[in-house]
Scaffold this motif. Sequence first.
Motif, PDB file in Angstrom:
ATOM      1  N   VAL A   1      70.318  62.122   7.183  1.00  0.00           N
ATOM      2  CA  VAL A   1      70.139  61.622   5.996  1.00  0.00           C
ATOM      3  C   VAL A   1      71.426  62.372   5.181  1.00  0.00           C
ATOM      4  CG1 VAL A   1      67.820  61.017   6.040  1.00  0.00           C
ATOM      5  CG2 VAL A   1      68.432  63.234   5.163  1.00  0.00           C
ATOM      6  N   PRO A   2      71.942  61.739   4.077  1.00  0.00           N
ATOM      7  CA  PRO A   2      73.051  62.017   3.228  1.00  0.00           C
ATOM      8  C   PRO A   2      72.537  63.340   2.250  1.00  0.00           C
ATOM      9  CG  PRO A   2      72.297  59.909   2.544  1.00  0.00           C
ATOM     10  CD  PRO A   2      71.643  60.183   3.976  1.00  0.00           C
ATOM     11  N   ALA A   3      73.225  64.183   2.089  1.00  0.00           N
ATOM     12  CA  ALA A   3      72.851  65.246   1.098  1.00  0.00           C
ATOM     13  C   ALA A   3      73.023  64.482  -0.342  1.00  0.00           C
ATOM     14  CB  ALA A   3      73.812  66.286   1.170  1.00  0.00           C
ATOM     15  N   LEU A   4      72.044  64.508  -1.007  1.00  0.00           N
ATOM     16  CA  LEU A   4      71.976  63.974  -2.505  1.00  0.00           C
ATOM     17  C   LEU A   4      72.246  64.887  -3.594  1.00  0.00           C
ATOM     18  CD1 LEU A   4      68.928  61.468  -2.257  1.00  0.00           C
ATOM     19  CD2 LEU A   4      71.082  61.079  -1.675  1.00  0.00           C
ATOM     20  N   GLY A   5      71.986  66.207  -3.386  1.00  0.00           N
ATOM     21  CA  GLY A   5      72.156  67.032  -4.488  1.00  0.00           C
ATOM     22  C   GLY A   5      73.742  67.176  -5.106  1.00  0.00           C
ATOM     23  N   GLY A   6      73.847  67.144  -6.353  1.00  0.00           N
ATOM     24  CA  GLY A   6      75.193  67.280  -6.953  1.00  0.00           C
ATOM     25  C   GLY A   6      75.425  65.698  -7.106  1.00  0.00           C
ATOM     26  N   HIS A   7      75.000  64.828  -6.740  1.00  0.00           N
ATOM     27  CA  HIS A   7      75.194  63.463  -7.057  1.00  0.00           C
ATOM     28  C   HIS A   7      74.389  63.021  -8.307  1.00  0.00           C
ATOM     29  CE1 HIS A   7      77.849  62.470  -3.605  1.00  0.00           C
ATOM     30  NE2 HIS A   7      76.826  62.892  -2.698  1.00  0.00           N
ATOM     31  N   GLY A   8      75.105  62.143  -9.124  1.00  0.00           N
ATOM     32  CA  GLY A   8      74.572  61.671 -10.111  1.00  0.00           C
ATOM     33  C   GLY A   8      73.378  60.581 -10.101  1.00  0.00           C
ATOM     34  N   ALA A   9      73.497  59.821  -8.720  1.00  0.00           N
ATOM     35  CA  ALA A   9      72.330  58.961  -8.603  1.00  0.00           C
ATOM     36  C   ALA A   9      72.292  58.491  -7.273  1.00  0.00           C
ATOM     37  CB  ALA A   9      72.437  57.595  -9.539  1.00  0.00           C
ATOM     38  N   PHE A  10      71.166  58.039  -6.649  1.00  0.00           N
ATOM     39  CA  PHE A  10      71.171  57.348  -5.267  1.00  0.00           C
ATOM     40  C   PHE A  10      70.666  56.034  -5.529  1.00  0.00           C
ATOM     41  CE2 PHE A  10      68.691  56.943  -1.613  1.00  0.00           C
ATOM     42  CZ  PHE A  10      69.618  56.739  -0.500  1.00  0.00           C
ATOM     43  N   LEU A  11      71.255  55.009  -4.856  1.00  0.00           N
ATOM     44  CA  LEU A  11      70.893  53.632  -4.811  1.00  0.00           C
ATOM     45  C   LEU A  11      70.458  53.314  -3.414  1.00  0.00           C
ATOM     46  CD1 LEU A  11      70.198  51.214  -6.727  1.00  0.00           C
ATOM     47  CD2 LEU A  11      72.790  50.269  -6.431  1.00  0.00           C
ATOM     48  N   LEU A  12      69.382  52.650  -3.119  1.00  0.00           N
ATOM     49  CA  LEU A  12      68.790  52.305  -1.906  1.00  0.00           C
ATOM     50  C   LEU A  12      68.781  50.775  -2.074  1.00  0.00           C
ATOM     51  CD1 LEU A  12      67.366  53.177   0.825  1.00  0.00           C
ATOM     52  CD2 LEU A  12      65.151  52.517  -0.203  1.00  0.00           C
TER      53      LEU A  12
ATOM     54  N   VAL B   1      74.045  57.924 -13.295  1.00  0.00           N
ATOM     55  CA  VAL B   1      73.076  56.962 -13.210  1.00  0.00           C
ATOM     56  C   VAL B   1      73.526  55.826 -13.759  1.00  0.00           C
ATOM     57  CG1 VAL B   1      71.676  57.601 -15.325  1.00  0.00           C
ATOM     58  CG2 VAL B   1      70.335  56.758 -13.293  1.00  0.00           C
ATOM     59  N   ARG B   2      74.370  55.861 -14.907  1.00  0.00           N
ATOM     60  CA  ARG B   2      74.847  54.512 -15.579  1.00  0.00           C
ATOM     61  C   ARG B   2      75.536  53.644 -14.536  1.00  0.00           C
ATOM     62  NH1 ARG B   2      75.344  52.218 -20.487  1.00  0.00           N
ATOM     63  NH2 ARG B   2      73.520  53.209 -21.866  1.00  0.00           N
ATOM     64  N   SER B   3      76.513  54.157 -13.730  1.00  0.00           N
ATOM     65  CA  SER B   3      77.278  53.365 -12.673  1.00  0.00           C
ATOM     66  C   SER B   3      76.348  52.765 -11.494  1.00  0.00           C
ATOM     67  CB  SER B   3      78.299  54.153 -12.223  1.00  0.00           C
ATOM     68  OG  SER B   3      78.095  55.406 -11.485  1.00  0.00           O
ATOM     69  N   ALA B   4      75.100  53.641 -11.308  1.00  0.00           N
ATOM     70  CA  ALA B   4      74.333  53.245 -10.387  1.00  0.00           C
ATOM     71  C   ALA B   4      73.435  51.785 -10.874  1.00  0.00           C
ATOM     72  CB  ALA B   4      73.562  54.206  -9.774  1.00  0.00           C
ATOM     73  N   ALA B   5      73.038  51.968 -12.017  1.00  0.00           N
ATOM     74  CA  ALA B   5      72.550  51.024 -12.974  1.00  0.00           C
ATOM     75  C   ALA B   5      73.349  49.752 -13.008  1.00  0.00           C
ATOM     76  CB  ALA B   5      71.881  51.491 -14.382  1.00  0.00           C
TER      77      ALA B   5
END
Lengths: 464, 464
Positions: free
Chosen positions: B273-284, B228-232
Amino acid sequence: MAFLEELAAALGPAVSTDRSELDRVRTDRSGWTTPEVPLAVVRARSTEDVQALLRLASAAGVPVVPRGAGTGLAGGAVGTTGSVVLDLAGMDRVLEVDEDDETARVQPGVVTDDLAAVLAPRGLWWPPDPASRAISTVGGNIATNAGGLLCAKYGVTRESVLGLQVVLADGTLVRLGRGTVKGVTGFDLTALLIGSEGTLGVVVEATLKLRRTESRPVVTIGATFPDVRSAAAAAAAITASGLRCAALELMDAASCAAVDALVAAGEGPAGDVPALGGHGAFLLVQTDGGAAPQEAEQALALIAAAGGEGRVALDAAAGADLVALRRAAHPAFARLGEVLIEDVCVPRSRLPEMFDAVEAIGRRHGLPIPTIAHAGDGNLHPNIVIPASVPHAPGEIPDVVWAAGEELFRTAIALGGTLTGEHGVGVLKRRWIADELGEDVMALSRRVKAAFDPLGILNPGKVW
Amino acid sequence: MAFLEELAAALGPAVSTDRSELDRVRTDRSGWTTPEVPLAVVRARSTEDVQALLRLASAAGVPVVPRGAGTGLAGGAVGTTGSVVLDLAGMDRVLEVDEDDETARVQPGVVTDDLAAVLAPRGLWWPPDPASRAISTVGGNIATNAGGLLCAKYGVTRESVLGLQVVLADGTLVRLGRGTVKGVTGFDLTALLIGSEGTLGVVVEATLKLRRTESRPVVTIGATFPDVRSAAAAAAAITASGLRCAALELMDAASCAAVDALVAAGEGPAGDVPALGGHGAFLLVQTDGGAAPQEAEQALALIAAAGGEGRVALDAAAGADLVALRRAAHPAFARLGEVLIEDVCVPRSRLPEMFDAVEAIGRRHGLPIPTIAHAGDGNLHPNIVIPASVPHAPGEIPDVVWAAGEELFRTAIALGGTLTGEHGVGVLKRRWIADELGEDVMALSRRVKAAFDPLGILNPGKVW
């Protein structure tokens, strides 16, 4: 007088009762000078000065008139009999610029253009853009909720202020709003203070919401029209097309003639500018952002369809020349005589009707009223020129001007508009405020005023 | 009881004291149900109904709780003991759409999406975009100053309301604001009413500021990140670049996992839609306007630089699929258990710290807190999931949840933020409001409240 002695003891050299200093604060940029004379002027150096003054004033029941650079156009900051004028122009520091959060904390006395100069090297800007920006202060912009050329796209002052520090009538310092761009904890007292013309509290610090400067192109169009109706139609068509112009400014034939005379006299903008004299109207259009060139193309087509002839400036210098023509309007009017700058606003679709009404009112009263408009938001500035043939004392506004003004205000209100788009009510429009608001809202507003200022010492006799 | 008889005589079938009707208004979408039971529900059909109720309530000193669709998240519109709940959902007409002036006059009960459906064929839209827009009303949006996904670029509700008709506590009908886009006559009481959660007056009509639909492209990016830090950091870099995204939405790892589980269960969005599970964050990320494609390119480069992997949707359908992933967050959380949706806001630069704090608070209290954020304006929604293992009666919020909530609020305030970005204070955050505002602003606010409602009959026990 005990109060003045206490004041001098508390604030020392910040207090002045010199006649020249008292005279300085009896007027503003409206051209009107009050016959009243205030008790003293306090040049505040700090929040503590403001608090000390208000504590003493509350205890003694002495009115306090907050004032910035004195560039108001409605008499809102002129000193009244028995009052202390609180001059905040010296509290002019930019306290902090936060580049990450795009905010700035500033004192109220900072001049709007000086703030811009601090922000520009950091790639930031503050959107409020009153025509007076070279001389007016951020605190004054806040007190009147100033607009300007860019507000159709970028909003008025309210949209660019996140929080305020305010000294209340009793000297209490409160922090209103916040440093975040969103937040709904409690009432929106920040918005209530903005535009309250010094009647609710004294702003001693503001947290401003900035924008990042875009390096993308700005395109400027200057277009002439055979008459003001076709220019207004072009402006309406541009808005109706969904284009969000940064600026959309309209000048009528009398304004064009005045600016042309200024240029001919060698006092106008120096650049390569089109001659406006003889044209029925001038429309200035500015598009910005990534799609600026395409948007300008669209605007140009709509201008041509409405019978206008446009000239496009793609580079900043040529664009600035065109903008300078619009900014030259006020000096141009000043050459015609003393001027009262009016400030009505109507729904955009009623702009042509309001232009017609201004012309008819001017004719009826024998007054030249060159008019410019922020066409993107329906805000007109009819400039009532006081002819040399009408006798009046300096600083006085003759009855015939007020008779014309009253017709302007009533017409604007009848068209669904307002008697002041961005200059405020001050003293000069107080006579008409109840016509617009109605008695119930007047009564409610007085109760709100009393909630902030139960003794009624803050800028009494203004607005309400 | 004399009051109820008078009410029935005045309003006839609009009044109900049926237990099922009373129970209906004892809760909202927060999941909390008040133990209190109101006296009656009035389903208003007209402004006159509202005035009649308030006149009688003022005479009898009976509290009135204004309510729209009941989709609030802070208990602001739940009925309290001895009160009449004023249900405005039936006043749901769009009274006028003015295409030239880009305004609409509407009643408060119109559902936000229903308004959108009326406006769309005319090429117009109203910017407020709360996640609840399919079920919440314009009046509710006004009462809470609702934000949503688009407000970093298009502003909150306050920026899209020009005027209000309001019934005051004593039944007086007042018109606040105006129909023009600018105007500074008197105090900005319209802004003061917006976000006041039914404590100052009852909105019975609103003049809304619309925008014209742009036919230009909207580009949507969905990007996954290792944490989430890199997404932020990517969101911060996008904002810092000067890009003004229409939407910039961030989901943390727990949110990604929840949405993925929803999709796997066949209850998620149907598209590709892309699979989100396992990812640390999603950014739209959504860009719009003439330069949308170029802006999306820029955003994509910044995403890659921050370690994210982006997928670009150029057409509307594919973009809608990505947005649907974000909008699926709430149903996804609901599958995990009962959820309390929180709503803190911090300066944008403090987002990573706040995300860290949420995680630590969740760990400390043994509570899953999947968190989504309107990253463009620093507004986080930590969703506190109440584990099945924590015993509590239906409609009750267990102490451990409030203990975690309190830590969230105090952290947000300590970071320079606020305890509510867009949901309001209502009942559920009343305990913490003084922590944020301070006693002087609390006292000032109570005086403002008294100026509108001297008997204190409007939504007592809420906010203040």
